[in-house]
Design a protein around this motif. Structure first.
Motif, short mmCIF file in Angstrom:
data_model
loop_
_atom_site.label_atom_id
_atom_site.label_comp_id
_atom_site.label_asym_id
_atom_site.label_seq_id
_atom_site.Cartn_x
_atom_site.Cartn_y
_atom_site.Cartn_z
N GLU A 262 -4.25 1.88 -0.94
CA GLU A 262 -3.77 2.22 -2.29
C GLU A 262 -2.36 1.69 -2.50
O GLU A 262 -2.05 1.10 -3.55
CB GLU A 262 -3.80 3.73 -2.50
CG GLU A 262 -3.34 4.15 -3.89
CD GLU A 262 -3.37 5.65 -4.11
OE1 GLU A 262 -2.96 6.10 -5.20
OE2 GLU A 262 -3.81 6.37 -3.19
N LYS A 263 -1.50 1.86 -1.50
CA LYS A 263 -0.13 1.34 -1.62
C LYS A 263 -0.15 -0.18 -1.66
O LYS A 263 0.61 -0.80 -2.43
CB LYS A 263 0.73 1.82 -0.46
CG LYS A 263 2.18 1.35 -0.54
CD LYS A 263 3.03 1.91 0.57
CE LYS A 263 4.48 1.46 0.45
NZ LYS A 263 5.35 2.01 1.51
N MET A 264 -1.00 -0.79 -0.85
CA MET A 264 -1.10 -2.25 -0.87
C MET A 264 -1.47 -2.73 -2.26
O MET A 264 -0.90 -3.71 -2.76
CB MET A 264 -2.15 -2.70 0.14
CG MET A 264 -2.38 -4.20 0.14
SD MET A 264 -3.70 -4.68 1.30
CE MET A 264 -3.87 -6.43 0.89
N SER A 265 -2.39 -2.07 -2.91
CA SER A 265 -2.80 -2.46 -4.27
C SER A 265 -1.64 -2.32 -5.25
O SER A 265 -1.44 -3.18 -6.12
CB SER A 265 -3.98 -1.60 -4.73
OG SER A 265 -4.41 -1.99 -6.01
N GLY A 439 -2.99 -14.34 -9.81
CA GLY A 439 -2.72 -13.27 -10.75
C GLY A 439 -3.83 -12.26 -10.88
O GLY A 439 -3.98 -11.61 -11.92
N ARG A 440 -4.65 -12.08 -9.81
CA ARG A 440 -5.77 -11.14 -9.86
C ARG A 440 -5.72 -10.23 -8.64
O ARG A 440 -5.75 -10.69 -7.50
CB ARG A 440 -7.11 -11.88 -9.89
CG ARG A 440 -7.35 -12.66 -11.16
CD ARG A 440 -8.71 -13.38 -11.13
NE ARG A 440 -9.80 -12.42 -10.97
CZ ARG A 440 -10.62 -12.42 -9.93
NH1 ARG A 440 -10.43 -13.27 -8.92
NH2 ARG A 440 -11.62 -11.56 -9.87
N ASN A 441 -5.63 -8.93 -8.87
CA ASN A 441 -5.59 -7.94 -7.80
C ASN A 441 -7.02 -7.57 -7.40
O ASN A 441 -7.73 -6.88 -8.13
CB ASN A 441 -4.83 -6.70 -8.26
CG ASN A 441 -4.67 -5.68 -7.13
OD1 ASN A 441 -5.37 -5.71 -6.13
ND2 ASN A 441 -3.74 -4.75 -7.32
N THR A 442 -7.45 -8.02 -6.22
CA THR A 442 -8.78 -7.70 -5.72
C THR A 442 -8.69 -6.90 -4.41
O THR A 442 -9.59 -6.97 -3.58
CB THR A 442 -9.59 -9.00 -5.48
OG1 THR A 442 -8.88 -9.85 -4.56
CG2 THR A 442 -9.82 -9.74 -6.77
N VAL A 443 -7.61 -6.17 -4.26
CA VAL A 443 -7.39 -5.41 -3.03
C VAL A 443 -8.53 -4.45 -2.76
O VAL A 443 -9.06 -4.38 -1.64
CB VAL A 443 -6.04 -4.64 -3.09
CG1 VAL A 443 -5.96 -3.64 -1.94
CG2 VAL A 443 -4.87 -5.61 -3.03
N ALA A 444 -8.93 -3.68 -3.77
CA ALA A 444 -9.92 -2.63 -3.56
C ALA A 444 -11.22 -3.20 -2.99
O ALA A 444 -11.74 -2.70 -1.98
CB ALA A 444 -10.19 -1.90 -4.87
#
Length: 471
Positions: A262-265, A439-444
């Protein structure tokens, strides 16, 4: 210790040698002319740290030369150097080759941590804890590295004062004092001291300082930007600066997956804004050295407020001849609640080990431990003070606050085992690179798959292989 001119000019005295002594190295060791061959890289920021051919008037070069001369005289040995050109794997390839053949033409290997430690489980190194003259607990060996690199009761690689790349490859923030003062921006040293130097602050600064010089409506060459950085390795420093450990240790000194997804995201969200939505200059030159050159040129031109670079930049011509006054500060924290600033080491910093094929020659192994101990101690006493206190602080940095910040940066180096062993766990620490670039957050979605595989398959396999090396 050293006496440095307050103005930061060349008017400095030689560093005063400390009287620190090794607690494990006898004073009467004499190996009667034995040869010791060190294999290392011939590349930027590391080619001189193990060996230089002669004195040339450069303070750092001459300090390294004198270190080696003193160690050779002290132990009665002859040091020979082999430097290989090629990519970051050139030395580790040789290590694997000699381990496979059972014969070696070198005695000590110094190489990029990233491209070496990943092969430890192939039994290419000796356990350094078996070297009776090697005191890895001493101040001249990196304790943060020891904590991360050791497994169980063993440790196969070490680093510290013996390798200047440990200092040169710290990622830091340079800022243009002249530009910020002209913009009537607040003093960034005060911001750091008050704990306000955070990702959010850096984003706002980047937006505040931007000036569209050509009216194009987009960031282009010639514009004034508040922040400049690059892709790939230049995104990695936020792992440490935002205090996001990937691997930690349990009570038995074994690796544990500890990433807070969660923090990484949240961090990736902020980095996407910083790099893509704050009018920052995002350089994508090829290669780490190419990026460093491009970013140094951009910063030295005088229209960049802050830039992320490795500390070794201060040795380059761009910084030495830069007209504007600059300062250095740590990488920003995650938020103001985070207690400390933390420093990330570029994973190309040097680690040092002894080839496993020498295991049957106990006397030689102990001699090599003595050589490493003597080199590390002498580096701490003479080479590091010369680089850090004289060549760096005295010649290249121009104000006492930068000196103080430099102390803070080095004292808070954070070595994550998840970065050291990254290739063994699907290169987790590289995951944010493409996210920030695109520019895309795909961490989850990405980390759900990776973390499961790391915890159930990859990390247990790594630990099994490493523990199998213990006698």
């Amino acid at each position: 210790e050293a006496t440095v001119a307050p103005s930061g000019t060349d008017a400095v005295t030689e560093p005063v040698e400390t009287e620190l002594m090794s607690q494990t190295l006898p004073e009467d060791l004499d190996y009667k002319g034995e040869n010791v061959t060190i294999l290392s890289r011939d590349s930027t920021f590391v080619s001189d740290e193990m060996w230089v051919d002669d004195q040339n008037g450069s303070m750092v070069n001459d300090a390294i030369y004198k270190r080696n001369e003193k160690v050779m005289e002290q132990l009665g040995i002859n040091i020979e150097s082999i430097k290989l050109t090629g990519d970051a794997y050139v030395v580790s390839t040789e290590l694997r080759n000699v381990a496979s053949s059972g014969e070696t033409y070198f005695d000590i290997a110094a190489n990029s941590t990233y491209s070496t430690i990943t092969y430890t489980s192939e039994n290419i190194f000796l356990d350094l804890t078996e070297c009776e003259y090697l005191d890895l607990d001493a101040i001249y060996w990196s304790q943060g590295y020891n904590e991360s690199a050791s497994i169980g009761n063993s440790q196969y690689l070490a680093t510290g004062a013996i390798a200047l790349s440990l200092y040169r490859l710290m990622f830091i923030t340079f800022y243009n004092k002249t530009l910020l003062e002209a913009a009537q921006y607040e003093n960034l040293y005060n911001v750091v001291d008050e704990g306000r130097w955070t990702l959010d602050y850096q984003i706002q600064l980047s937006k505040d300082l931007y000036k569209d010089a050509d009216g194009s409506g987009t960031v282009s060459e010639g514009d004034t930007v508040g922040f400049a950085s690059s892709s790939l390795s230049y995104i990695d420093p936020y792992w440490s600066s935002c205090d996001m450990p990937i691997l930690s240790k349990d009570a038995d000194n074994l690796l544990v997956f500890s990433l807070d997804i969660e923090k990484m995201s949240n961090v990736v969200d902020k980095l996407i804004v910083l790099f893509n939505e704050s009018n920052a200059w995002f350089d994508t030159s090829s290669g780490d050295d190419g990026k460093q050159t491009a970013m140094s040129n951009l910063f030295a031109a005088g229209n960049v407020g802050t830039v992320t670079l490795r500390l070794g930049s201060v040795e380059t011509e761009q910084f030495i001849t830069m007209q504007d006054e600059y300062g250095i500060i740590p990488m920003p924290k995650y938020n103001e609640e985070q207690q400390n600033y933390h420093t990330f080491l570029h994973d190309q910093f040097t680690s040092i080990g002894i080839p496993s094929v020498l295991a049957s020659d106990e006397e030689k192994v102990q001699m090599l431990g003595a050589v490493l101990e003597a080199m590390a101690l002498e580096s701490y006493k003479t080479v590091v003070p010369t680089y850090y206190e004289v060549a760096l602080k005295g010649r290249y940095l121009e104000d006492s606050d930068s000196w103080r910040m430099l102390d803070m940066i080095y004292e808070n180096v954070k070595v994550d085992a998840g970065v050291l062993y990254t290739k063994n766990i699907e290169s987790v620490h590289q995951a944010p690179r493409d996210m920030v670039l695109n520019g895309r957050n795909t961490v989850a979605s990405m980390m759900k798959k990776i973390s499961t595989r790391v915890q159930k398959v990859l990390l247990p396999k790594l630990l099994e292989d490493l523990l199998a090396l213990e006698k």
